[in-house]
Scaffold this motif. Structure first.
Motif, PDB file in Angstrom:
ATOM      1  N   LYS A 107      89.770 -38.876  32.636  1.00  0.00           N
ATOM      2  CA  LYS A 107      89.302 -38.413  33.946  1.00  0.00           C
ATOM      3  C   LYS A 107      88.337 -39.432  34.560  1.00  0.00           C
ATOM      4  CE  LYS A 107      87.298 -34.482  36.377  1.00  0.00           C
ATOM      5  NZ  LYS A 107      88.316 -34.667  37.418  1.00  0.00           N
ATOM      6  N   SER A 137      91.029 -32.368  34.328  1.00  0.00           N
ATOM      7  CA  SER A 137      90.176 -32.393  33.119  1.00  0.00           C
ATOM      8  C   SER A 137      90.966 -32.023  31.868  1.00  0.00           C
ATOM      9  CB  SER A 137      89.000 -31.432  33.294  1.00  0.00           C
ATOM     10  OG  SER A 137      89.472 -30.132  33.564  1.00  0.00           O
ATOM     11  N   GLU A 138      92.039 -31.279  32.026  1.00  0.00           N
ATOM     12  CA  GLU A 138      92.964 -30.998  30.922  1.00  0.00           C
ATOM     13  C   GLU A 138      94.339 -31.486  31.362  1.00  0.00           C
ATOM     14  OE1 GLU A 138      92.474 -26.784  30.655  1.00  0.00           O
ATOM     15  OE2 GLU A 138      91.111 -26.949  28.945  1.00  0.00           O
ATOM     16  N   PRO A 153      88.083 -36.469  28.798  1.00  0.00           N
ATOM     17  CA  PRO A 153      87.019 -36.955  29.707  1.00  0.00           C
ATOM     18  C   PRO A 153      87.146 -38.446  30.009  1.00  0.00           C
ATOM     19  CG  PRO A 153      86.088 -35.539  28.002  1.00  0.00           C
ATOM     20  CD  PRO A 153      87.506 -35.800  27.620  1.00  0.00           C
TER      21      PRO A 153
END
Length: 460
Positions: free
Chosen positions: A297, A309-310, A294
């Motif tokens: 991001k 996000s991953e 997070p």
């Protein structure tokens, strides 16, 4: 054998150890006879003669009698079961074993009851005979060892030969286990290549085995593809990021602790650094998924950069932190193993501490440092949990560290979770991926050994 029988056998072995040792002690103290070996060697030799033959017979008997029971029990099978064979016989055997274990579903058939009763009788007779034979062998071995004890008997030499044989056997077991694992993977890989062309697997850029079931059922909806390149690119991408973090930090930590830190600082900092190695990987995965990913991001959004996000970057950064102790601890040990005479010679020629470290100590320790880095590479390539939680499972062929990717080990886990059909290409593809991973790891190790050999020759 029952627990009581095993305890009796151990008591016999302990008595043999005590009596044999006591005999040599009494002979030396009372009669003044000098024995070749120390007392405990006579006891160990006697205990070994009581233990090993009995244990070998116990293992062989326990293995063979079960197989014989499975052969004999076929006489109770109905003719239809024998003619059908295969799964029918497996089910029949399971029914008999369940009844013996007290697991009963409804009223069993008459032949099942008779077979279970016969099996129980055979097992009872076998257990009784096995107990008698094993105990007898333990006693005979102990008596034989006791009769061998005299001043000229070289008990220490015989015990050392037994220890040497045990070490060789342990090494052989480890090697044979490795060979067995590799062969089992290779055999399944050959079956996979009978279903999927090797060129499609090795050079394919799409990985999508989920449609395999629908394709076999003829329901349409897509075609299963088995290109391995996305997983290997993802593996190399995440491993590279991890090494980019772990090698400089770990090596710098090792140089500081070995060459510059005071003993008090070293005794405090090194254990703290090694605590990282004891943290479970799932904790690192949580940290990567809930904190690092997070944060990356948010950072990307603030800069106008699209960050998944991953992402491979999140997984690689946390994996790098995880393997820092491997590089640091091993490199520290290797640097400390460099002879002090090399440092003293460099100081004697007027070198500073930094010059001595960079131009004498590090080159001398380079083979060990390379081995530490290779160990870190193997750890990074084989890591699964952090990748699953922080990098996702999307098999994207991408070199962008901000994209979601996956690795070979993560896909192997994904494929083999749940019920499997080992005749399908989807399941067999896990073994093909494992074979390629073994080849990659062997290649890296071979490359590292060449580097170690080259610099070791220069150092010598």
């Amino acid at each position: 054998m029952t627990l009581t029988s095993i305890l009796l056998t151990l008591v016999v072995i302990a008595i043999g150890f005590y009596v044999a040792g006591n005999k040599s002690v009494k002979s030396e103290l009372v009669q003044g006879i000098k024995f070749h070996s120390l007392t405990n060697y006579y006891g160990l030799w006697n205990a070994a003669l009581a233990f090993f033959p009995a244990t070998i017979v116990l293992i062989l008997w326990s293995t063979i009698d079960l197989q014989l029971f499975k052969i004999w029990i076929r006489d109770f099978y109905p003719v239809s079961t024998l003619e059908a064979g295969g799964s029918k016989e497996i089910v029949a055997l399971a029914m008999i074993e369940n009844l013996i274990a007290g697991i009963q579903f409804g009223e069993p058939e008459l032949w099942v009851k008779q077979a279970a009763e016969a099996w129980s009788q055979w097992a009872s007779i076998s257990t009784t005979l096995k107990t008698i034979v094993v105990l007898a062998l333990a006693v005979i071995g102990g008596v034989y060892g006791y009769r061998q004890i005299d001043p000229s008997f070289r008990a220490r030499n015989n015990v050392e030969k037994l220890i040497s044989f045990g070490l060789i056997a342990a090494s052989t077991i480890a090697i044979l286990t490795t060979v067995g694992i590799v062969l089992s993977v290779i055999f399944e890989t050959i079956r996979f290549f009978q279903l999927v062309p090797p060129t499609d697997f090795i050079f394919g850029t799409e990985w999508n085995p989920q449609f395999e079931g629908a394709e076999r059922a003829g329901s349409g909806g897509g075609t299963a593809t088995y290109g391995m390149l996305p997983m290997f690119v993802g593996t190399l991408l995440i491993s590279s990021i991890a090494l980019f973090v772990a090698v400089p930090v770990g090596l710098a930590s090792a140089i500081y602790l070995a060459e510059y830190a005071s003993p008090k600082v070293r005794s405090t900092v090194k254990p703290l650094l090694e605590i990282l190695a004891g943290v479970p990987t799932v904790v690192y995965g949580f940290f990567a998924a809930l904190t690092v990913a997070p944060a990356l991001k948010t950072w990307g959004d603030s800069l106008g950069v699209n960050v998944s996000s991953e992402s491979a970057l999140a997984a690689g950064l946390v994996m790098g932190v995880m393997i820092i102790p491997f590089v640091s601890s091993l490199s520290d040990d290797v640097i400390n193993a460099v002879p002090q005479s090399l440092r003293d010679a460099a100081y004697g020629l007027g070198s500073t501490k930094s010059e001595t470290t960079l131009q004498v100590v590090i080159p001398a320790a380079l083979p060990g440092i390379v081995a530490a880095v290779i160990l870190a590479v193997s750890r990074a390539v084989g890591e699964t949990m952090i990748v699953v939680m922080a990098a996702g499972l999307a098999a994207n062929l991408s070199f962008n560290p901000l994209d979601a990717v996956t690795t070979v080990t993560s896909q192997i886990v994904t494929i083999l979770v749940g019920d499997q059909e080992f005749e399908s290409a989807k399941t067999l593809s896990a073994f093909a991926l494992a074979t390629m991973l073994i080849i990659l790891t062997l290649g890296l190790n071979f490359f590292a050994l060449q580097i170690v050999k080259k610099y070791r020759e220069q150092y010598d």
